[in-house]
Design an enzyme around this catalytic site. Structure first.
Site, PDB file in Angstrom:
ATOM      1  N   GLU A 397       0.786  -1.174   0.165  1.00 32.31           N
ATOM      2  CA  GLU A 397       0.126   0.103  -0.137  1.00 32.31           C
ATOM      3  C   GLU A 397       0.615   1.346  -0.103  1.00 32.31           C
ATOM      4  O   GLU A 397       0.358   2.084  -0.736  1.00 32.31           O
ATOM      5  CB  GLU A 397      -1.054   0.079   1.150  1.00 32.31           C
ATOM      6  CG  GLU A 397      -2.084  -0.960   1.060  1.00 32.31           C
ATOM      7  CD  GLU A 397      -1.835  -2.421   1.319  1.00 32.31           C
ATOM      8  OE1 GLU A 397      -0.678  -2.783   1.570  1.00 32.31           O
ATOM      9  OE2 GLU A 397      -2.628  -3.315   1.148  1.00 32.31           O
ATOM     10  N   GLN A 419      -8.032  -2.055  -0.699  1.00 38.98           N
ATOM     11  CA  GLN A 419      -9.006  -3.497  -0.881  1.00 38.98           C
ATOM     12  C   GLN A 419      -9.808  -3.273   0.181  1.00 38.98           C
ATOM     13  O   GLN A 419     -10.949  -3.469  -0.019  1.00 38.98           O
ATOM     14  CB  GLN A 419      -7.922  -4.620  -0.977  1.00 38.98           C
ATOM     15  CG  GLN A 419      -8.533  -5.895  -1.357  1.00 38.98           C
ATOM     16  CD  GLN A 419      -7.819  -7.108  -1.659  1.00 38.98           C
ATOM     17  OE1 GLN A 419      -7.175  -7.429  -0.943  1.00 38.98           O
ATOM     18  NE2 GLN A 419      -7.720  -7.390  -3.091  1.00 38.98           N
ATOM     19  N   PHE A 420      -9.375  -2.789   1.361  1.00 40.61           N
ATOM     20  CA  PHE A 420     -10.425  -2.600   2.457  1.00 40.61           C
ATOM     21  C   PHE A 420      -9.830  -1.411   3.386  1.00 40.61           C
ATOM     22  O   PHE A 420      -8.477  -1.311   3.228  1.00 40.61           O
ATOM     23  CB  PHE A 420     -10.240  -3.809   3.447  1.00 40.61           C
ATOM     24  CG  PHE A 420     -11.094  -4.936   3.147  1.00 40.61           C
ATOM     25  CD1 PHE A 420     -12.504  -5.074   3.625  1.00 40.61           C
ATOM     26  CD2 PHE A 420     -10.636  -6.043   2.471  1.00 40.61           C
ATOM     27  CE1 PHE A 420     -13.149  -6.344   3.089  1.00 40.61           C
ATOM     28  CE2 PHE A 420     -11.313  -7.214   1.912  1.00 40.61           C
ATOM     29  CZ  PHE A 420     -12.682  -7.103   2.076  1.00 40.61           C
ATOM     30  N   ALA A 421     -10.687  -0.719   3.573  1.00 37.03           N
ATOM     31  CA  ALA A 421     -10.215   0.781   4.279  1.00 37.03           C
ATOM     32  C   ALA A 421      -9.438   0.375   5.415  1.00 37.03           C
ATOM     33  O   ALA A 421      -8.471   1.195   5.488  1.00 37.03           O
ATOM     34  CB  ALA A 421     -11.366   1.538   4.608  1.00 37.03           C
ATOM     35  N   ASP A 422      -9.440  -0.655   5.979  1.00 39.83           N
ATOM     36  CA  ASP A 422      -8.602  -1.187   7.111  1.00 39.83           C
ATOM     37  C   ASP A 422      -7.090  -1.116   6.832  1.00 39.83           C
ATOM     38  O   ASP A 422      -6.332  -0.726   7.610  1.00 39.83           O
ATOM     39  CB  ASP A 422      -8.853  -2.533   7.647  1.00 39.83           C
ATOM     40  CG  ASP A 422     -10.324  -2.688   7.949  1.00 39.83           C
ATOM     41  OD1 ASP A 422     -10.611  -2.754   9.258  1.00 39.83           O
ATOM     42  OD2 ASP A 422     -11.130  -2.527   6.986  1.00 39.83           O
ATOM     43  N   PHE A 423      -6.828  -1.384   5.523  1.00 41.55           N
ATOM     44  CA  PHE A 423      -5.429  -1.561   5.118  1.00 41.55           C
ATOM     45  C   PHE A 423      -4.605  -0.223   4.900  1.00 41.55           C
ATOM     46  O   PHE A 423      -3.514  -0.066   4.636  1.00 41.55           O
ATOM     47  CB  PHE A 423      -5.324  -2.617   3.737  1.00 41.55           C
ATOM     48  CG  PHE A 423      -5.841  -3.975   4.096  1.00 41.55           C
ATOM     49  CD1 PHE A 423      -5.959  -4.706   5.367  1.00 41.55           C
ATOM     50  CD2 PHE A 423      -6.491  -4.596   3.065  1.00 41.55           C
ATOM     51  CE1 PHE A 423      -6.622  -5.677   5.700  1.00 41.55           C
ATOM     52  CE2 PHE A 423      -7.124  -5.883   3.379  1.00 41.55           C
ATOM     53  CZ  PHE A 423      -6.912  -6.494   4.418  1.00 41.55           C
ATOM     54  N   HIS A 464     -11.398  -5.895   9.000  1.00 46.35           N
ATOM     55  CA  HIS A 464     -12.386  -5.708   7.775  1.00 46.35           C
ATOM     56  C   HIS A 464     -13.464  -5.052   8.099  1.00 46.35           C
ATOM     57  O   HIS A 464     -14.397  -5.309   7.131  1.00 46.35           O
ATOM     58  CB  HIS A 464     -12.496  -6.967   7.119  1.00 46.35           C
ATOM     59  CG  HIS A 464     -11.352  -7.762   6.709  1.00 46.35           C
ATOM     60  ND1 HIS A 464     -10.562  -8.582   7.405  1.00 46.35           N
ATOM     61  CD2 HIS A 464     -11.042  -8.067   5.350  1.00 46.35           C
ATOM     62  CE1 HIS A 464      -9.686  -9.029   6.751  1.00 46.35           C
ATOM     63  NE2 HIS A 464      -9.749  -8.723   5.589  1.00 46.35           N
TER      64      HIS A 464
END
Ligand SMILES: Cc1ncc(C[n+]2csc(CCOP(=O)(O)OP(=O)(O)O)c2C)c(N)n1
Ligand SMILES: [Mg+2]
Length: 658
Positions: A397, A419-423, A464
Site C-alpha cells: 500500500e 482493498q479494505f479501508a482497514d489496510f 475488515h
C-alpha cells in the site's frame, strides 16, 4: 583512484570538475554561516559530491530526479539560481516553499526535481509513479531517485523496488552507502555484504560503483541511461562512499573511528580528480583559480540577494487557501435516463465513465484487473481500458500511494482502490505526509482519489470493518467524501476524480449491495461540501453520514411521531457547517450519529462547532451516539453491541424529553 575518461570530451571533464566544486564551496560557506548563527540545520554532502554530479550530469534535463538531504549537487547541477536556494534555507519567499518547509524539502517542476519528505522512503515509490507515467505515455525517459543506505531498511525501499521490478519501470535507484545512518553504522543496518546484493531478490540488475570517482559514476550512469531509455527497466546502483561530517552539523562525528575518516579523506572525490586533471594537462593552476573565483563571486552575490530579502510575510488567508489547489467545481447535469441500481453498481458506473472522460486516469489496486476487485467494482474494466490503465498491484500500500503521487507529478490522474479501508494503515505515511502536505509545501498537487471500502455490520472482525475517516478528516490537505446513496456516490466520485486534490472516498461495504436507488445512466457531477436534508422536522436535528443515515431513516420510519431534520453530510471535508447550524438554530436540539467509535470522531468536532456557533439556540446538550471504545468485534451479538444503531433511539428520546 583510477580514472578512465574514455569517450568523454575535455570540456565535459572540466564541466564535471566545476560542477563538483560548486556544492563543495557552497557548503564550506554554509559551515561558516552556521557557526555565525546565520543559518539553521545543515546536512553535509562533503565527500559525496561525485554521486550527485555524476548522476545529474548523465540525465537529460527533462528527466525527473528525486534527491535526498545530502544532494546539494543535484540542485546546483540542474542550474537553480543560488539565491533561490539560499532563500529557501532562510525560509524566504524566493525559495520554493514560501517559508513553509526547510532545507531540501521541496520540489520544482521547472527544474524537474522532486524533493524529499523527512520520512525518506516514500521518495522511492514516487519515482515509480513518475516512471510509470513516462512508460504509459511512451516517452523514453529515465527517473533517478536517491536514498541513503540507512533508509533502505524502510519497508518503502523493498516495496518500491519490487513494484519497479514487476512493472519494468525505468528507474535508477541510487543508494549512497556512506557508512552511517545518523550514528548507526552499516553493520547494524543490514546483514548482507552489499546493498546491491538485495537487487537479486527483486530480480533486478545491480551495479556497485565507486561513489567517489566522478568518471566511474558519470560513465556508468550515462551508459545505463542510454540503455534504459531504449529498454525500460529498473536498476539498483550502490555507490560506495563516506559521510565525512556529522549526520547534521550539530551532531559531530565522535562515534566514527578516526581511521575510517582518514582512509576516506584520502579518497576525496574532488582532490583526487583535480590531481588527475592536472596530470593529464586538462586543468591548469590558473583555470582552477579562475573557476574558484567565479564560484566565490556567484556565492557572494547570491548570498547578498538572499540576506537582503525580507523575511516571509504572513498572509493568513493565503496560508489557509494554499492547503488545497484551487478547484472550480463544474456542474455536469445528467440526461433523463435513469435506472435502479445498487451502491456498488453506481460506483462502478461512475468510475467507468470517469475512465472514458479522462484519458490520463489510471486505476491501481490489488486484484482489480481481470479479477475485478474483491467487490467487483472494476469488473470488465480491463476489456474496456486494458491492463496499462487498470493495473493490478503487488501487496504494498505504501509504495502504491507514493506511486499515485508520482503519477500525478508527471501529469496523470490516479484512483487507487484500497482493498479494505482497514489496510490504509499500511499506506498511511504517504497519504498524510506526502499527498496531504504537498500543495501547501511546494505548490504541487496530488491528483489522487483513494477509494476506501469500509464499515461494519458485516461480521468481518477488527481488520475488515473499520470506518477510519477520522484519521483523515484530522489531516489538513485531504478531502473526505462519504456518500450513503448510489446517486450521491456516483456524482461525488466523478467530482472527486475531477478535483486535483487528494480525496479519501469512503464506500460502506454493508450498503454496497443493500441500497438501491434511481440513478442517471449518464455521467454527472455533484458538489462537495453540501449536506442533503433528507427529512424535515422541528423537534430535533439528526446529523449523520454513511450507514448512520440508513439507521436514522429506519428509526424515524418506525417512530413517525418524531419530527426531525435529518442531514446526510455526504462529504466530511469540506464539511457543510452552514446546513448544520441552520438546522440546529431551527430545532434547538442536535444528535450526531457516527459509526466510528466515539472519541475523536468527526461527531466530536461537529458538537464543538455547534457549541461555539449556536450555543444560544440550544435547548439541550448536544448528543453524540457512536460505537464503543473497542476494536470492531466479529461475533454478531458483540458487533451489534459495538455499533450504535440500537442505542440511537434511546438517546434520541432522552434528548427529545430533555
Ligand atoms: C521515518 C524516519 N525515521 C527516522 C528518521 C530520522 N533520520 C533522518 S535521516 C536519518 C539517517 C538516514 O541515513 P541514510 O539513509 O543512510 O542517509 P544519510 O543521512 O547517511 O545520507 C535518520 C535516522 C526520519 N527522518 N524518518
Ligand atoms: Mg547513510
Amino acid at each position: 583512484m583510477q580514472y578512465l575518461s574514455k569517450g568523454i570530451s575535455k570540456d565535459k571533464l572540466l564541466e564535471l570538475y566545476r560542477a563538483m566544486l560548486k556544492p563543495r564551496m557552497i557548503e564550506e560557506k554554509m559551515l561558516i554561516l552556521l557557526r555565525q548563527g546565520k543559518i539553521s540545520k545543515w546536512f553535509s554532502g562533503i565527500g559525496q559530491e561525485a554521486i550527485s554530479i555524476g548522476v545529474t550530469s548523465a540525465l537529460d534535463e527533462d528527466e525527473y530526479i528525486l534527491p535526498m538531504h545530502r544532494n546539494l549537487g543535484v540542485f546546483t547541477t540542474r542550474g537553480i539560481p543560488l539565491f533561490r536556494l539560499f532563500s529557501q534555507w532562510q525560509g524566504k519567499s524566493s525559495g520554493f516553499t514560501n517559508g513553509r518547509d526547510r532545507s531540501f524539502h521541496f520540489g520544482t517542476q521547472e527544474y524537474k526535481i522532486v524533493g524529499m519528505i523527512s520520512h525518506l522512503g516514500p521518495q522511492l515509490g514516487v519515482a515509480d509513479g513518475i516512471a510509470l507515467a513516462d512508460l504509459l505515455k511512451k516517452r523514453k525517459k529515465v527517473t533517478a531517485v536517491f536514498t541513503g543506505e540507512g533508509a533502505t531498511s524502510e519497508g518503502d525501499f523493498h516495496e518500491a523496488l519490487n513494484v519497479a521490478a514487476v512493472w519494468d519501470l525505468p528507474v535508477l535507484f541510487c543508494v549512497e552507502n556512506n557508512g552511517y545512518g545518523l550514528s548507526t553504522p552499516i553493520s547494524e543496518q543490514f546483514k548482507c555484504e552489499h546493498i546491491a546484493d538485495k537487487g537479486k531478490g527483486y530480480g533486478m540488475e545491480t551495479h556497485i560503483i565507486d561513489g567517489n570517482n566522478i568518471l566511474e559514476v558519470f560513465s556508468t550512469v550515462n551508459d545505463l541511461c542510454v540503455s534504459i531509455r531504449e529498454k525500460p527497466r529498473p536498476v539498483l546502483l550502490e555507490f560506495k562512499t563516506f559521510r565525512m561530517r556529522g549526520h547534521e552539523e550539530a551532531s559531530g562525528t565522535k562515534y566514527v573511528p578516526k581511521k575510517l575518516l582518514e582512509e576516506w579523506a584520502a579518497k576525496d572525490p574532488i582532490e583526487n580528480y583535480v590531481e588527475y586533471l592536472h596530470a593529464q594537462g586538462i586543468l591548469s593552476e590558473e583555470l582552477e583559480v579562475e573557476f574558484k573565483k567565479e564560484i566565490i563571486h556567484e556565492i557572494d552575490e547570491n548570498l547578498k540577494l538572499a540576506f537582503a530579502e525580507e523575511p516571509v510575510q504572513l498572509d493568513v488567508s493565503k496560508e489557509l487557501n494554499d492547503v488545497y489547489k484551487e478547484f472550480k467545481y463544474q456542474e455536469i447535469k445528467p440526461n433523463n435516463e435513469w435506472h435502479n441500481i445498487r451502491l456498488v453498481d453506481a460506483i462502478s458506473e461512475g468510475l467507468k465513465q470517469s475512465m472514458e472522460k479522462h484519458e490520463n486516469l489510471v486505476i491501481l489496486g490489488q486484484d482489480i484487473a481481470d479479477y475485478g476487485g474483491v467487490f467487483k467494482i472494476t469488473e470488465g474494466f480491463v476489456e474496456a481500458f486494458g491492463t496499462d490503465r487498470v493495473r493490478n498491484t503487488p501487496i504494498c500500500e505504501s509504495a502504491i500511494v507514493s506511486a499515485a503521487m508520482g503519477l500525478s507529478i508527471n501529469g496523470m490522474k490516479c484512483v487507487m482502490e484500497m482493498q479494505f479501508a482497514d489496510f490504509v494503515s499500511s499506506g498511511f505515511n504517504p497519504i498524510v505526509n506526502y499527498l496531504a502536505k504537498v500543495h501547501y509545501r511546494w505548490n504541487e498537487n496530488a491528483d489522487v482519489v483513494i477509494r476506501m471500502p469500509c464499515g461494519g455490520g458485516v461480521g468481518a472482525g477488527p481488520f475488515h470493518s473499520q470506518t477510519n475517516e477520522a484519521w483523515f478528516t484530522k489531516t489538513p490537505g485531504l478531502k473526505v467524501a462519504y456518500p450513503a446513496f448510489p446517486y450521491d456516490a456516483k456524482g461525488l466520485l466523478a467530482t472527486a476524480i475531477n478535483d486535483p486534490n487528494p480525496v479519501m472516498f469512503f464506500e460502506h461495504k454493508a450498503l454496497y449491495r443493500s441500497i438501491y436507488q434511481e440513478v442517471p445512466l449518464s455521467y454527472y457531477t455533484l458538489p462537495f461540501g453540501e449536506a442533503a436534508l433528507l427529512k424535515e422536522g422541528n423537534d430535533v436535528s439528526i446529523v449523520t453520514y454513511g450507514a448512520g443515515v440508513h439507521w436514522a431513516l429506519e428509526c424515524l420510519e418506525q417512530n413517525p411521531e418524531i419530527k426531525a431534520d435529518l442531514l446526510d453530510l455526504r462529504t466530511l471535508q469540506p464539511l457543510d457547517t452552514l446546513s448544520i447550524f441552520e438546522s440546529v438554530k431551527k430545532t434547538g436540539k442536535l444528535i450526531i450519529l457516527q459509526e466510528d467509535s466515539l472519541f475523536g470522531g468527526i461527531g466530536s468536532d461537529i458538537s464543538a462547532l455547534v457549541m461555539e456557533e449556536c450555543f444560544e439556540f440550544l435547548d439541550a446538550p448536544v448528543q453524540r451516539v457512536a460505537s464503543l471504545e473497542t476494536p470492531v468485534p466479529f461475533a454478531k451479538s458483540l458487533e451489534n453491541n459495538y455499533l450504535p444503531k440500537d442505542r440511537f433511539l434511546t438517546t434520541l428520546i432522552e434528548l427529545l424529553e430533555y
